[in-house]
Design a protein around this motif. Structure first.
Motif, PDB file in Angstrom:
ATOM      1  N   GLN A  93       0.846  -1.189   0.000  1.00  0.00           N
ATOM      2  CA  GLN A  93       0.000   0.000   0.000  1.00  0.00           C
ATOM      3  C   GLN A  93       0.877   1.233   0.000  1.00  0.00           C
ATOM      4  OE1 GLN A  93      -2.936   0.178   3.139  1.00  0.00           O
ATOM      5  NE2 GLN A  93      -4.208   1.564   1.940  1.00  0.00           N
ATOM      6  N   ALA A  94       0.769   1.997  -1.068  1.00  0.00           N
ATOM      7  CA  ALA A  94       1.486   3.259  -1.180  1.00  0.00           C
ATOM      8  C   ALA A  94       0.594   4.370  -0.642  1.00  0.00           C
ATOM      9  CB  ALA A  94       1.848   3.512  -2.633  1.00  0.00           C
ATOM     10  N   PRO A  95       1.178   5.495  -0.247  1.00  0.00           N
ATOM     11  CA  PRO A  95       0.376   6.606   0.286  1.00  0.00           C
ATOM     12  C   PRO A  95      -0.701   7.042  -0.700  1.00  0.00           C
ATOM     13  CG  PRO A  95       2.692   6.977   0.721  1.00  0.00           C
ATOM     14  CD  PRO A  95       2.624   5.767  -0.180  1.00  0.00           C
ATOM     15  N   GLY A  96      -1.920   7.139  -0.209  1.00  0.00           N
ATOM     16  CA  GLY A  96      -3.023   7.597  -1.040  1.00  0.00           C
ATOM     17  C   GLY A  96      -3.574   6.571  -2.001  1.00  0.00           C
ATOM     18  N   LYS A  97      -3.076   5.338  -1.917  1.00  0.00           N
ATOM     19  CA  LYS A  97      -3.538   4.288  -2.830  1.00  0.00           C
ATOM     20  C   LYS A  97      -4.118   3.118  -2.051  1.00  0.00           C
ATOM     21  CE  LYS A  97      -0.413   5.323  -6.661  1.00  0.00           C
ATOM     22  NZ  LYS A  97       0.553   4.749  -7.648  1.00  0.00           N
ATOM     23  N   GLN A  98      -4.885   2.304  -2.765  1.00  0.00           N
ATOM     24  CA  GLN A  98      -5.445   1.106  -2.142  1.00  0.00           C
ATOM     25  C   GLN A  98      -4.389   0.022  -2.016  1.00  0.00           C
ATOM     26  OE1 GLN A  98      -8.882   0.078  -4.581  1.00  0.00           O
ATOM     27  NE2 GLN A  98     -10.234   1.158  -3.161  1.00  0.00           N
ATOM     28  N   ARG A  99      -4.616  -0.849  -1.052  1.00  0.00           N
ATOM     29  CA  ARG A  99      -3.737  -1.998  -0.896  1.00  0.00           C
ATOM     30  C   ARG A  99      -3.936  -2.932  -2.088  1.00  0.00           C
ATOM     31  NH1 ARG A  99      -3.364  -4.787   4.960  1.00  0.00           N
ATOM     32  NH2 ARG A  99      -3.123  -2.561   5.395  1.00  0.00           N
ATOM     33  N   GLU A 100      -2.820  -3.430  -2.632  1.00  0.00           N
ATOM     34  CA  GLU A 100      -2.890  -4.278  -3.812  1.00  0.00           C
ATOM     35  C   GLU A 100      -2.057  -5.540  -3.618  1.00  0.00           C
ATOM     36  OE1 GLU A 100      -1.191  -2.412  -7.258  1.00  0.00           O
ATOM     37  OE2 GLU A 100       0.751  -2.074  -6.294  1.00  0.00           O
ATOM     38  N   LEU A 101      -2.484  -6.599  -4.276  1.00  0.00           N
ATOM     39  CA  LEU A 101      -1.728  -7.850  -4.236  1.00  0.00           C
ATOM     40  C   LEU A 101      -0.465  -7.705  -5.071  1.00  0.00           C
ATOM     41  CD1 LEU A 101      -1.503 -10.908  -3.542  1.00  0.00           C
ATOM     42  CD2 LEU A 101      -2.731 -11.338  -5.680  1.00  0.00           C
ATOM     43  N   PRO A 131      11.153   3.366  -8.159  1.00  0.00           N
ATOM     44  CA  PRO A 131      10.535   4.268  -7.171  1.00  0.00           C
ATOM     45  C   PRO A 131       9.056   3.953  -6.940  1.00  0.00           C
ATOM     46  CG  PRO A 131      11.975   5.515  -8.611  1.00  0.00           C
ATOM     47  CD  PRO A 131      11.921   4.116  -9.169  1.00  0.00           C
ATOM     48  N   GLU A 132       8.367   3.492  -7.970  1.00  0.00           N
ATOM     49  CA  GLU A 132       6.939   3.174  -7.812  1.00  0.00           C
ATOM     50  C   GLU A 132       6.696   1.912  -6.999  1.00  0.00           C
ATOM     51  OE1 GLU A 132       8.594   3.791 -10.681  1.00  0.00           O
ATOM     52  OE2 GLU A 132       7.856   2.518 -12.329  1.00  0.00           O
ATOM     53  N   ASP A 133       7.742   1.199  -6.634  1.00  0.00           N
ATOM     54  CA  ASP A 133       7.605   0.062  -5.728  1.00  0.00           C
ATOM     55  C   ASP A 133       7.574   0.504  -4.262  1.00  0.00           C
ATOM     56  OD1 ASP A 133       9.827  -1.707  -7.887  1.00  0.00           O
ATOM     57  OD2 ASP A 133       7.656  -1.985  -7.745  1.00  0.00           O
ATOM     58  N   THR A 134       7.829   1.774  -4.030  1.00  0.00           N
ATOM     59  CA  THR A 134       7.810   2.292  -2.665  1.00  0.00           C
ATOM     60  C   THR A 134       6.426   2.138  -2.046  1.00  0.00           C
ATOM     61  OG1 THR A 134       9.580   3.879  -3.093  1.00  0.00           O
ATOM     62  CG2 THR A 134       8.096   4.366  -1.256  1.00  0.00           C
ATOM     63  N   ALA A 135       6.383   1.487  -0.896  1.00  0.00           N
ATOM     64  CA  ALA A 135       5.099   1.207  -0.234  1.00  0.00           C
ATOM     65  C   ALA A 135       5.372   0.484   1.077  1.00  0.00           C
ATOM     66  CB  ALA A 135       4.212   0.343  -1.119  1.00  0.00           C
ATOM     67  N   VAL A 136       4.327   0.337   1.868  1.00  0.00           N
ATOM     68  CA  VAL A 136       4.376  -0.580   3.001  1.00  0.00           C
ATOM     69  C   VAL A 136       3.932  -1.947   2.488  1.00  0.00           C
ATOM     70  CG1 VAL A 136       3.520  -1.141   5.289  1.00  0.00           C
ATOM     71  CG2 VAL A 136       3.892   1.251   4.652  1.00  0.00           C
ATOM     72  N   TYR A 137       4.742  -2.941   2.730  1.00  0.00           N
ATOM     73  CA  TYR A 137       4.463  -4.298   2.257  1.00  0.00           C
ATOM     74  C   TYR A 137       3.924  -5.129   3.426  1.00  0.00           C
ATOM     75  CZ  TYR A 137       6.657  -3.422  -2.228  1.00  0.00           C
ATOM     76  OH  TYR A 137       6.944  -2.931  -3.501  1.00  0.00           O
ATOM     77  N   TYR A 138       2.804  -5.795   3.176  1.00  0.00           N
ATOM     78  CA  TYR A 138       2.138  -6.588   4.207  1.00  0.00           C
ATOM     79  C   TYR A 138       2.120  -8.062   3.817  1.00  0.00           C
ATOM     80  CZ  TYR A 138       0.251  -2.121   5.840  1.00  0.00           C
ATOM     81  OH  TYR A 138       0.103  -0.835   6.310  1.00  0.00           O
ATOM     82  N   THR A 151      11.365   1.511   0.609  1.00  0.00           N
ATOM     83  CA  THR A 151      11.529   2.819  -0.026  1.00  0.00           C
ATOM     84  C   THR A 151      12.602   2.722  -1.094  1.00  0.00           C
ATOM     85  OG1 THR A 151      10.905   3.967   2.005  1.00  0.00           O
ATOM     86  CG2 THR A 151      12.032   5.261   0.318  1.00  0.00           C
ATOM     87  N   VAL A 152      12.238   3.090  -2.306  1.00  0.00           N
ATOM     88  CA  VAL A 152      13.181   3.063  -3.432  1.00  0.00           C
ATOM     89  C   VAL A 152      13.430   4.502  -3.848  1.00  0.00           C
ATOM     90  CG1 VAL A 152      13.687   2.146  -5.713  1.00  0.00           C
ATOM     91  CG2 VAL A 152      12.195   0.859  -4.133  1.00  0.00           C
ATOM     92  N   SER A 153      14.633   4.974  -3.585  1.00  0.00           N
ATOM     93  CA  SER A 153      14.942   6.376  -3.842  1.00  0.00           C
ATOM     94  C   SER A 153      16.439   6.554  -3.967  1.00  0.00           C
ATOM     95  CB  SER A 153      14.408   7.243  -2.701  1.00  0.00           C
ATOM     96  OG  SER A 153      14.793   8.599  -2.866  1.00  0.00           O
TER      97      SER A 153
END
Length: 113
Positions: A36-44, A84-91, A110-112
């Motif tokens: 889940q990235a900021p402002g986005k839905q959680r995705e598989l 960079p678009e892989d940046t997210a919290v991974y569950y 975080t990819v930066s």
């Protein structure tokens, strides 16, 4: 304690690699990684069954590899060529044979540069 335990994650430069691990508390039908990235839905991101059948989102195919050690109730996600678009919290998400679905607490990737 049925909540799966995650490890790995962190900060990496674009093009780099990371490996996530998730250990379940018992036997499972299926284990998976969501993000889940900021402002986005959680995705598989990817999932793997106890029989070894895998599934990937189109955005990570060819870059991420999911695997599991059933004897250890542990799942791994090898992430290569990170963007960079892989940046997210991974569950981590598991479906236990005995207890049903359970989520891990999440780990930040975080990819930066």
């Amino acid at each position: 304690q049925v909540q799966p335990v995650e490890s790995g994650g962190g900060l990496v430069q674009p093009g780099g690699s990371l490996r996530l691990s998730c250990t379940a508390s018992g036997s499972v039908f299926i284990m998976g990684w969501y993000r889940q990235a900021p402002g986005k839905q959680r995705e598989l991101v990817a999932s793997i069954t106890s029989g070894g059948i895998t599934n990937y989102s189109d955005s990570v195919k060819g870059r991420f590899t999911i695997s599991a050690d059933n004897a250890k109730n542990t799942m791994y996600l090898q992430m290569n060529n990170l963007k960079p678009e892989d940046t997210a919290v991974y569950y981590c998400n598991v479906i236990y044979k005995a207890w049903g679905r359970s989520w891990g607490q999440g780990t930040q990737v975080t990819v930066s540069s």
